[in-house]
Structures are given as C-alpha cells and as structure tokens.
Design a protein around this motif. Structure first.
Motif, short mmCIF file in Angstrom:
data_model
loop_
_atom_site.label_atom_id
_atom_site.label_comp_id
_atom_site.label_asym_id
_atom_site.label_seq_id
_atom_site.Cartn_x
_atom_site.Cartn_y
_atom_site.Cartn_z
N THR A 2 0.83 -1.20 0.00
CA THR A 2 0.00 0.00 0.00
C THR A 2 0.87 1.26 0.00
OG1 THR A 2 -1.73 -1.15 1.23
CG2 THR A 2 -1.80 1.25 1.22
N VAL A 3 0.50 2.21 -0.86
CA VAL A 3 1.19 3.49 -0.90
C VAL A 3 0.42 4.47 -0.02
CG1 VAL A 3 2.07 5.33 -2.37
CG2 VAL A 3 1.87 3.01 -3.27
N ARG A 4 1.13 5.18 0.85
CA ARG A 4 0.52 6.13 1.78
C ARG A 4 0.77 7.54 1.27
NH1 ARG A 4 2.42 6.52 6.45
NH2 ARG A 4 0.57 6.36 7.79
N VAL A 5 -0.31 8.33 1.16
CA VAL A 5 -0.24 9.63 0.50
C VAL A 5 -0.85 10.73 1.37
CG1 VAL A 5 -1.03 10.96 -1.52
CG2 VAL A 5 -0.31 8.59 -1.80
N VAL A 6 -0.23 11.91 1.30
CA VAL A 6 -0.82 13.14 1.85
C VAL A 6 -1.22 14.01 0.67
CG1 VAL A 6 -0.33 15.32 3.03
CG2 VAL A 6 0.39 13.16 4.06
N VAL A 7 -2.45 14.52 0.68
CA VAL A 7 -2.95 15.41 -0.37
C VAL A 7 -3.01 16.83 0.18
CG1 VAL A 7 -4.83 15.95 -1.94
CG2 VAL A 7 -4.28 13.56 -1.45
N VAL A 51 3.66 12.79 -1.40
CA VAL A 51 2.84 13.97 -1.12
C VAL A 51 2.40 14.58 -2.44
CG1 VAL A 51 2.73 16.25 -0.06
CG2 VAL A 51 4.14 14.45 0.99
N LEU A 52 1.11 14.81 -2.59
CA LEU A 52 0.59 15.59 -3.72
C LEU A 52 0.48 17.02 -3.24
CD1 LEU A 52 -2.22 13.19 -5.01
CD2 LEU A 52 -0.01 13.63 -6.09
N MET A 53 1.31 17.91 -3.78
CA MET A 53 1.47 19.26 -3.23
C MET A 53 1.05 20.34 -4.22
SD MET A 53 2.78 20.91 -0.50
CE MET A 53 4.12 19.92 0.23
N ALA A 65 6.88 24.66 1.43
CA ALA A 65 6.55 23.42 2.14
C ALA A 65 7.42 22.27 1.62
CB ALA A 65 5.07 23.10 1.94
N THR A 66 7.62 22.23 0.31
CA THR A 66 8.49 21.20 -0.27
C THR A 66 9.90 21.30 0.28
OG1 THR A 66 7.20 21.06 -2.32
CG2 THR A 66 9.51 20.37 -2.44
N ARG A 67 10.43 22.51 0.34
CA ARG A 67 11.78 22.71 0.87
C ARG A 67 11.87 22.23 2.32
NH1 ARG A 67 11.90 28.52 -1.65
NH2 ARG A 67 13.01 28.20 -3.62
N ARG A 68 10.88 22.60 3.12
CA ARG A 68 10.93 22.24 4.55
C ARG A 68 10.82 20.73 4.74
NH1 ARG A 68 7.59 26.92 7.91
NH2 ARG A 68 8.54 28.72 6.84
N ILE A 69 10.02 20.08 3.91
CA ILE A 69 9.86 18.63 4.03
C ILE A 69 11.13 17.89 3.62
CG2 ILE A 69 8.66 16.63 3.04
CD1 ILE A 69 6.13 18.45 2.91
N LEU A 70 11.78 18.37 2.58
CA LEU A 70 12.92 17.63 2.03
C LEU A 70 14.27 18.01 2.63
CD1 LEU A 70 11.98 17.57 -1.77
CD2 LEU A 70 11.59 15.81 -0.03
N THR A 71 14.39 19.20 3.16
CA THR A 71 15.68 19.65 3.68
C THR A 71 16.10 18.85 4.91
OG1 THR A 71 15.34 21.91 2.89
CG2 THR A 71 16.97 21.60 4.62
N GLY A 72 17.23 18.20 4.79
CA GLY A 72 17.81 17.47 5.92
C GLY A 72 17.06 16.22 6.33
N ILE A 80 5.03 15.21 -5.44
CA ILE A 80 4.52 15.52 -6.78
C ILE A 80 3.83 16.87 -6.69
CG2 ILE A 80 2.95 14.85 -8.63
CD1 ILE A 80 3.18 11.96 -7.67
N ILE A 81 4.25 17.79 -7.52
CA ILE A 81 3.68 19.13 -7.53
C ILE A 81 2.40 19.16 -8.38
CG2 ILE A 81 4.07 21.54 -8.20
CD1 ILE A 81 5.69 20.61 -5.77
N LEU A 82 1.35 19.77 -7.85
CA LEU A 82 0.09 19.94 -8.57
C LEU A 82 0.01 21.36 -9.10
CD1 LEU A 82 -2.30 18.24 -5.97
CD2 LEU A 82 -1.39 17.21 -8.07
N THR A 83 -0.33 21.52 -10.35
CA THR A 83 -0.40 22.86 -10.93
C THR A 83 -1.42 22.90 -12.06
OG1 THR A 83 0.91 24.61 -12.00
CG2 THR A 83 1.45 22.35 -12.57
N THR A 84 -1.82 24.09 -12.43
CA THR A 84 -2.71 24.26 -13.59
C THR A 84 -1.92 24.68 -14.82
OG1 THR A 84 -3.13 26.53 -12.84
CG2 THR A 84 -4.73 24.85 -12.21
N PHE A 85 -0.62 24.85 -14.66
CA PHE A 85 0.23 25.26 -15.78
C PHE A 85 1.39 24.30 -15.92
CE2 PHE A 85 -1.57 29.05 -13.77
CZ PHE A 85 -2.31 29.57 -14.83
N ASP A 86 1.73 23.94 -17.17
CA ASP A 86 2.81 22.97 -17.36
C ASP A 86 4.17 23.62 -17.57
OD1 ASP A 86 2.43 23.92 -19.91
OD2 ASP A 86 2.57 21.97 -20.88
#
Length: 222
Positions: A2-7, A51-53, A65-72, A80-86
C-alpha cells in the motif's frame, strides 16, 4: 504494498476528488492539508510515501513546504507538484528543491494513480521533453549552485558524458543507443551520478547540469 499519500491543496473539492480516485486505485490517503504549513505537519505526523502538493496555497506555499519537508530529511517522501500550468516557474523551483515531478490538476484518474505508484517506486515523474522545456526556460547558470555541487568534479569522464546527455532529455534507452552501452550499464552510471552529487532523482540531475553550466540553456521552444 500500500502506498501512503498526503494530499495538500487549498480547495476541498480537489482534495476530496483526489482522495476518492486514489482510494479506488488502492492508494491510502493518510492525511489532507489546506495550507503548506498543514502539509509539513501532516508529513511529520504520518510519514507518507508520497505527497501531492499544490503550488499556490495560503500561509505557506507549496514551494516552501516542499523545501521544509525535504531539507535534511533522511527518509523524506516523494513529492509531486500539482499545478494548472505545465510551464510554471514555481514548478521549476519545486523541482530544483527536490520534487520528483509534477501533474496538471486535470490529470485523468488512471494517470494520477499510476503517477503516485511511479514516484513511490523511485522514478521521476517527468517526460524528458517536458523536463528539458522547463529547465531551458527557467534555469540559469548559478555560481552559488556550482559551488554547492562542487562534487561534479568527482564524476568520471563517462559519467559526465552521461549527465550531459541526460540533461538533453534522453531516456535510458536513448542514452544506451547514443553511448553504445546496455541499458543496465546506463542505469548504473545514472545511479552513481545521483549518489555522488547527493541527488534524489534524474530531474534534479538535469537541473544541476544546467545550473552548473555543464549544459547551456537553449531557447524555450526547443
């Protein structure tokens, strides 16, 4: 497994829709967040795989938020970044910060579930052509980045060649053909490059190749 995800998205309708789609695909949504600060807290509490961010959220945006989660973080989730623009500068900045790819919010249910499973398995969620377009549009050689990634000098000539071609958007199969190597050998070279440079995936490797000046940006439309 099972994959565990935060949206994380400031629109409740988006969060609910994604939760239903992922649940139907056998993916466990362990928490939702409406702000970047809530996303950081949810990750610390639940330790998800992915994380779907959303990029644009109140209080704290998805980039910070991405920086804080990944730093250190020794065992950080894939983001995975969610956006309306590619072709969004914020998306590029998130990729440079360590995100594993991005999805447009109008993604199909099948693609959403497949994307979550793909990054959980360690793959980068960006087609080579899209990676190249984003980086060429927004990356600029940065002396500070070059200093941070001074380990570029530890790459062998072959690894440097692989990194240069990888930055051009070549897949493993295309790299193998260009270098007259097996795909297994190419994968080994890529893995060694990531390990030596302390990078999470090949998306970051492409960013580093451009920002250190190993590869020069072309026109945005290339």
């Amino acid at each position: 497994m099972t994959v565990r995800v935060v949206v994380a998205d400031d629109q409740a309708l988006v969060r609910t829709g994604f939760r239903m789609i992922l649940a139907a695909g056998g993916v466990d949504v362990v928490a939702e967040a409406a702000t970047g600060a809530e996303a950081v807290d949810a990750v610390r509490r639940t330790r998800p795989d992915v994380v779907l961010m959303d990029v644009r959220m109140p209080e704290l945006d998805g980039l910070e938020a991405t920086r804080r989660i990944l730093t250190g973080a020794a065992a950080a989730p894939r983001i995975i970044i969610l956006t309306t623009f590619d072709l969004d500068q914020y998306v590029y900045a998130a990729l440079a910060a360590g995100a594993s790819g991005f999805l447009l919010k109008d993604v199909t249910p099948e693609h959403l579930v497949a994307a979550v499973r793909m990054v959980q398995d360690g793959d980068a969620l960006l087609a080579p052509a899209i990676t190249r377009r984003l980086v060429r549009r927004f990356a600029r050689p940065d002396p500070h980045t070059a200093t941070v990634h001074r380990d570029l000098a530890t790459l062998t000539p072959r690894e440097t060649e692989v990194l240069r071609l990888l930055a051009g958007g070549l897949s493993n199969a295309e790299l193998a053909g260009a270098l007259h190597l097996s795909e297994a050998t190419v994968k080994t070279h890529v893995a060694r490059i990531l390990a030596k440079l302390g990078l999470r995936d090949r998306v970051q490797a492409v960013v580093v190749a451009y920002e250190t000046g190993l590869v020069s940006p072309g026109s945005p439309d290339d």
